[in-house]
Design a protein around this motif. Structure first.
Motif, PDB file in Angstrom:
ATOM      1  N   ARG B 231       0.789  -1.330   0.270  1.00 12.17           N
ATOM      2  CA  ARG B 231      -0.112  -0.079  -0.041  1.00 12.17           C
ATOM      3  C   ARG B 231       0.952   1.096  -0.016  1.00 12.17           C
ATOM      4  NH1 ARG B 231      -5.104  -1.068   0.642  1.00 12.17           N
ATOM      5  NH2 ARG B 231      -5.997  -2.984   1.774  1.00 12.17           N
ATOM      6  N   ASP B 232       0.443   2.206  -0.845  1.00  8.25           N
ATOM      7  CA  ASP B 232       1.300   3.585  -0.763  1.00  8.25           C
ATOM      8  C   ASP B 232       0.940   4.174   0.491  1.00  8.25           C
ATOM      9  OD1 ASP B 232       2.948   5.523  -1.620  1.00  8.25           O
ATOM     10  OD2 ASP B 232       1.440   6.429  -2.968  1.00  8.25           O
ATOM     11  N   ARG B 233       1.538   5.321   0.991  1.00  5.51           N
ATOM     12  CA  ARG B 233       1.086   6.062   1.888  1.00  5.51           C
ATOM     13  C   ARG B 233      -0.022   6.548   2.110  1.00  5.51           C
ATOM     14  NH1 ARG B 233       5.171  11.152   0.501  1.00  5.51           N
ATOM     15  NH2 ARG B 233       6.760   9.437   0.317  1.00  5.51           N
ATOM     16  N   ASP B 234      -0.942   6.629   1.075  1.00  7.85           N
ATOM     17  CA  ASP B 234      -2.105   7.072   1.202  1.00  7.85           C
ATOM     18  C   ASP B 234      -3.132   5.840   1.225  1.00  7.85           C
ATOM     19  OD1 ASP B 234      -1.914   5.932  -1.455  1.00  7.85           O
ATOM     20  OD2 ASP B 234      -2.170   7.788  -2.475  1.00  7.85           O
ATOM     21  N   GLY B 235      -2.600   4.541   1.208  1.00 10.47           N
ATOM     22  CA  GLY B 235      -3.411   3.263   1.638  1.00 10.47           C
ATOM     23  C   GLY B 235      -3.876   2.662   0.185  1.00 10.47           C
ATOM     24  N   LYS B 236      -3.395   3.344  -1.003  1.00 11.10           N
ATOM     25  CA  LYS B 236      -3.764   2.861  -2.321  1.00 11.10           C
ATOM     26  C   LYS B 236      -2.844   1.657  -2.675  1.00 11.10           C
ATOM     27  CE  LYS B 236      -6.273   6.835  -3.761  1.00 11.10           C
ATOM     28  NZ  LYS B 236      -6.159   7.933  -4.411  1.00 11.10           N
ATOM     29  N   PRO B 237      -3.301   0.629  -3.314  1.00 10.38           N
ATOM     30  CA  PRO B 237      -2.586  -0.467  -3.770  1.00 10.38           C
ATOM     31  C   PRO B 237      -1.424  -0.028  -4.948  1.00 10.38           C
ATOM     32  CG  PRO B 237      -4.685  -0.781  -4.724  1.00 10.38           C
ATOM     33  CD  PRO B 237      -4.940   0.566  -3.845  1.00 10.38           C
ATOM     34  N   VAL B 238      -0.458  -0.681  -4.663  1.00  9.27           N
ATOM     35  CA  VAL B 238       0.683  -0.573  -5.631  1.00  9.27           C
ATOM     36  C   VAL B 238       1.417  -1.768  -5.723  1.00  9.27           C
ATOM     37  CG1 VAL B 238       0.921   2.132  -5.396  1.00  9.27           C
ATOM     38  CG2 VAL B 238       2.125   0.671  -4.031  1.00  9.27           C
ATOM     39  N   ASP B 239       2.447  -1.776  -6.898  1.00  2.00           N
ATOM     40  CA  ASP B 239       3.540  -2.708  -6.828  1.00  2.00           C
ATOM     41  C   ASP B 239       4.556  -2.137  -6.583  1.00  2.00           C
ATOM     42  OD1 ASP B 239       2.868  -5.525  -7.544  1.00  2.00           O
ATOM     43  OD2 ASP B 239       2.135  -4.532  -9.324  1.00  2.00           O
ATOM     44  N   VAL B 240       5.414  -2.693  -5.664  1.00  2.52           N
ATOM     45  CA  VAL B 240       6.764  -2.078  -5.389  1.00  2.52           C
ATOM     46  C   VAL B 240       7.862  -2.915  -6.110  1.00  2.52           C
ATOM     47  CG1 VAL B 240       8.230  -1.365  -3.404  1.00  2.52           C
ATOM     48  CG2 VAL B 240       6.117  -0.890  -3.452  1.00  2.52           C
ATOM     49  N   LEU B 241       8.838  -2.571  -6.684  1.00  5.91           N
ATOM     50  CA  LEU B 241       9.768  -3.197  -7.314  1.00  5.91           C
ATOM     51  C   LEU B 241      11.147  -2.679  -6.752  1.00  5.91           C
ATOM     52  CD1 LEU B 241      10.797  -5.186  -9.601  1.00  5.91           C
ATOM     53  CD2 LEU B 241      11.183  -3.195 -11.057  1.00  5.91           C
ATOM     54  N   GLU B 242      12.025  -3.541  -6.191  1.00  7.26           N
ATOM     55  CA  GLU B 242      13.206  -3.186  -5.626  1.00  7.26           C
ATOM     56  C   GLU B 242      14.427  -3.844  -6.321  1.00  7.26           C
ATOM     57  OE1 GLU B 242      12.237  -2.083  -0.699  1.00  7.26           O
ATOM     58  OE2 GLU B 242      14.575  -2.992  -1.497  1.00  7.26           O
ATOM     59  N   ILE B 243      15.254  -2.911  -6.759  1.00 11.42           N
ATOM     60  CA  ILE B 243      16.453  -3.641  -7.110  1.00 11.42           C
ATOM     61  C   ILE B 243      17.687  -2.928  -6.362  1.00 11.42           C
ATOM     62  CG2 ILE B 243      18.081  -3.693  -9.328  1.00 11.42           C
ATOM     63  CD1 ILE B 243      15.574  -2.615 -10.974  1.00 11.42           C
ATOM     64  N   ASN B 244      18.407  -4.017  -6.049  1.00  8.78           N
ATOM     65  CA  ASN B 244      19.610  -3.589  -5.035  1.00  8.78           C
ATOM     66  C   ASN B 244      21.004  -3.504  -5.564  1.00  8.78           C
ATOM     67  OD1 ASN B 244      18.109  -6.280  -3.118  1.00  8.78           O
ATOM     68  ND2 ASN B 244      18.007  -4.053  -2.535  1.00  8.78           N
ATOM     69  N   GLY B 245      21.618  -2.335  -5.228  1.00 11.52           N
ATOM     70  CA  GLY B 245      22.953  -2.069  -5.782  1.00 11.52           C
ATOM     71  C   GLY B 245      23.690  -3.124  -5.750  1.00 11.52           C
ATOM     72  N   ASN B 246      23.814  -4.222  -5.061  1.00 17.87           N
ATOM     73  CA  ASN B 246      24.660  -5.545  -5.035  1.00 17.87           C
ATOM     74  C   ASN B 246      24.198  -6.582  -5.862  1.00 17.87           C
ATOM     75  OD1 ASN B 246      22.739  -6.473  -3.641  1.00 17.87           O
ATOM     76  ND2 ASN B 246      23.935  -6.650  -1.577  1.00 17.87           N
ATOM     77  N   ILE B 247      22.910  -6.355  -6.799  1.00 18.52           N
ATOM     78  CA  ILE B 247      22.530  -7.424  -7.658  1.00 18.52           C
ATOM     79  C   ILE B 247      23.647  -7.831  -8.551  1.00 18.52           C
ATOM     80  CG2 ILE B 247      21.650  -5.643  -9.474  1.00 18.52           C
ATOM     81  CD1 ILE B 247      19.172  -7.352  -9.925  1.00 18.52           C
ATOM     82  N   SER B 248      23.575  -9.036  -8.758  1.00 21.39           N
ATOM     83  CA  SER B 248      24.924  -9.737  -9.743  1.00 21.39           C
ATOM     84  C   SER B 248      24.611  -9.402 -11.113  1.00 21.39           C
ATOM     85  CB  SER B 248      24.698 -11.158  -9.625  1.00 21.39           C
ATOM     86  OG  SER B 248      23.574 -11.557 -10.276  1.00 21.39           O
ATOM     87  N   ASP B 249      25.899  -9.139 -11.922  1.00 23.55           N
ATOM     88  CA  ASP B 249      25.818  -8.831 -13.283  1.00 23.55           C
ATOM     89  C   ASP B 249      24.791  -9.738 -13.937  1.00 23.55           C
ATOM     90  OD1 ASP B 249      27.580  -6.786 -12.330  1.00 23.55           O
ATOM     91  OD2 ASP B 249      29.511  -7.751 -13.550  1.00 23.55           O
ATOM     92  N   LYS B 250      25.008 -10.908 -13.545  1.00 20.92           N
ATOM     93  CA  LYS B 250      24.254 -11.997 -14.416  1.00 20.92           C
ATOM     94  C   LYS B 250      22.887 -11.784 -14.244  1.00 20.92           C
ATOM     95  CE  LYS B 250      23.892 -16.711 -15.011  1.00 20.92           C
ATOM     96  NZ  LYS B 250      23.964 -18.123 -14.374  1.00 20.92           N
ATOM     97  N   ARG B 251      22.336 -11.454 -13.018  1.00 26.11           N
ATOM     98  CA  ARG B 251      20.943 -11.107 -12.818  1.00 26.11           C
ATOM     99  C   ARG B 251      20.355 -10.112 -13.249  1.00 26.11           C
ATOM    100  NH1 ARG B 251      16.763 -13.522 -10.419  1.00 26.11           N
ATOM    101  NH2 ARG B 251      15.328 -12.399  -9.135  1.00 26.11           N
ATOM    102  N   ALA B 252      21.252  -8.874 -13.261  1.00 29.67           N
ATOM    103  CA  ALA B 252      20.770  -7.754 -13.889  1.00 29.67           C
ATOM    104  C   ALA B 252      20.630  -7.848 -15.559  1.00 29.67           C
ATOM    105  CB  ALA B 252      21.932  -6.592 -13.717  1.00 29.67           C
TER     106      ALA B 252
END
Lengths: 312, 312
Positions: B231-252
């Motif tokens: 839920r966003d801060r206003d309570g509405k539904p959202v998807d959240v996609l996170e990409i970490n800085g340490n993701i492997s080259d292969k996965r990226a």
């Protein structure tokens, strides 16, 4: 005024340099009421500074030296009642400055050199005027204005007139054919050289509903005023209205009364303006019936357009 | 590219000062092909010079200090494919200069502080991005940029940040709610302070057809990439996609392949861009998978919009 159309009335005043655009615009604005009327100068749409044009060998009158498509767009937006952020050209030093916010009022007088260049521009006007003074007169006006108000030396003005010799027939004169009214001030034969003596000749194209002048020709006196059917230089039929500089005050007042009576909606404007001859000159010596009546006739068409009256 | 819509695609990138708009715009322009893409800065629509604002006690972020209605009009004209004569504000000395002719290309990236202020503006975009970095990060970026690229002293930047403390919540932050994607760069816990280590969090609103990421979650490894319903801060539904800085080259690279494969129409662009990680940094040390993948994801939406794909 009970305006019946829901867009600003765009009144075009086009003509060569020093053809009298500013004088006519100011007089018409006074008739329409300055709080209802704004003046939009289409000569600000220069693409280049004076120096850049000199380097490129381009004349300021050349459409390629102007943002023609942006001027089309801005006229269209104004006609819809939208504001525009217009460019500003500084005529004193030939530079391009910060743009100016322009919100259209009830009437917009769009005056300049190239206002009828394209079909898209021409479609934006409610009334189209073209000023076509006798060329000797225009040269005299240009020299007077540029040396007294714009700080040029006489030889510079003469040189500028020479340089522009080809620009006028190439870029300015072809617009004459698109006007509803072509206005020509000219010196009568044997005149003393004073502008108050000038005659005016209105070429009235049937693209506007012109007032019925017949009540003025009731046989009492035709002196100073003439109306006749004629052919324009391209052979097309037009009415030609002539008002002479020596028309009597009384007869001029009759024309004035006729025109105001044909636009009763603008009665309150008449009260504000008073006798336009008086409004136009600081003293009686400056008054010119042909100029004052020309301004009123143009104002008449702007008011009629606001009432939704159109010939075509 | 076989573009299926007949108007330029307007991609909005809005966010506070130093939130990363220029970096994201440049990266997306590179993906879309610089000859197809132009960058339109909405921060040029200041009504006043810096000195005039100081005298009037107005902030540059205040809509009253900007030609909001003209910006609306120009975005609308660009969306229709028309050129505009846009104002130009000089960020170096705070003056207003000669306007600039801007003709929209296939893609227009409209980036600036106030691009989503009014409904009429928001209606002009095909894709709306809002940049919402962690505030500590933004302050660091602002100090770095303003002292190295804009010639300010450190104390001036700090003073400016203080003065704008109320402007951001008043004028900038309320625009977050109108974006299709809210992008937040943030430092992972225990990070070494290098931007290449930053994580990115995309808040994906269902106002755009987001790509199907499910093939990436086939159980082999989930490290560095997360997708969850929230839920966003206003309570509405959202998807959240996170990409970490340490993701492997292969996965990226797998994510990159997935996204390019979903826009086969842009295959020739991929050939030109090459590996976006390489294109983005002069050397390997500068590469950031979260930044590169963010740029590609935004480019993906621009291409889809050009194909006429819309969620609503």
């Amino acid at each position: 005024m009970p305006k019946r159309v829901d867009h600003p009335i765009i009144l075009g005043i086009v003509g060569d340099s020093a053809s009298g655009k500013t004088t006519l615009s100011a007089g018409v604005a006074q008739i329409l009421g300055e709080e209802h009327c704004s003046i939009f100068c289409t000569d600000d749409y220069h693409r280049y500074t004076r120096q850049e044009r000199n380097e490129a060998g381009l004349s300021a009158l050349d459409p390629r030296a102007n943002y023609v498509d942006i001027l089309e767009q801005h006229l269209r937006l104004l006609r819809r009642g939208e504001p525009v952020l217009k460019p500003v050209y500084c005529h004193t030093d030939g530079t391009l400055g910060r743009p100016r916010y322009f919100r259209p009022t009830e009437f917009v007088i769009a005056e300049g050199l190239l206002g009828y260049t394209t079909r898209a521009m021409r479609d934006c006007y409610d009334v189209k005027i073209y000023l076509d003074p006798e060329d000797d007169l225009r040269v005299k006006w240009k020299i007077h204005r540029d040396t007294t108000k714009r700080g040029y030396k006489l030889e510079d003005v003469v040189a500028s007139l020479g340089r522009r010799k080809q620009d006028s027939p190439n870029f300015i004169h072809p617009q004459r054919t698109f006007a509803d009214i072509v206005i020509r001030f000219q010196s009568p034969k044997g005149a003393n050289g004073s502008d108050t003596q000038l005659d005016v000749r209105h070429l009235l194209r049937p693209t506007l509903p012109h007032p019925d002048f017949s009540p003025l020709f009731d046989g009492t006196s035709n002196a100073g005023l003439h109306l006749e059917l004629a052919r324009d230089r391209d052979g097309k039929p037009v009415d030609v209205l002539e008002i002479n500089g020596n028309i009597s005050d009384k007869r001029a007042e009759r024309i004035e009364d006729l025109l105001w009576n044909l636009i009763p909606e603008a009665g309150h404007l008449r009260d504000e303006v008073g006798r336009i001859d008086i409004a136009n000159g600081a003293n009686g010596a400056n008054k010119s019936h042909p100029l004052a009546l020309t301004q009123l006739l143009v104002g008449y068409h702007a008011v009629k357009a606001a009432m939704g009256v159109r010939a075509y």
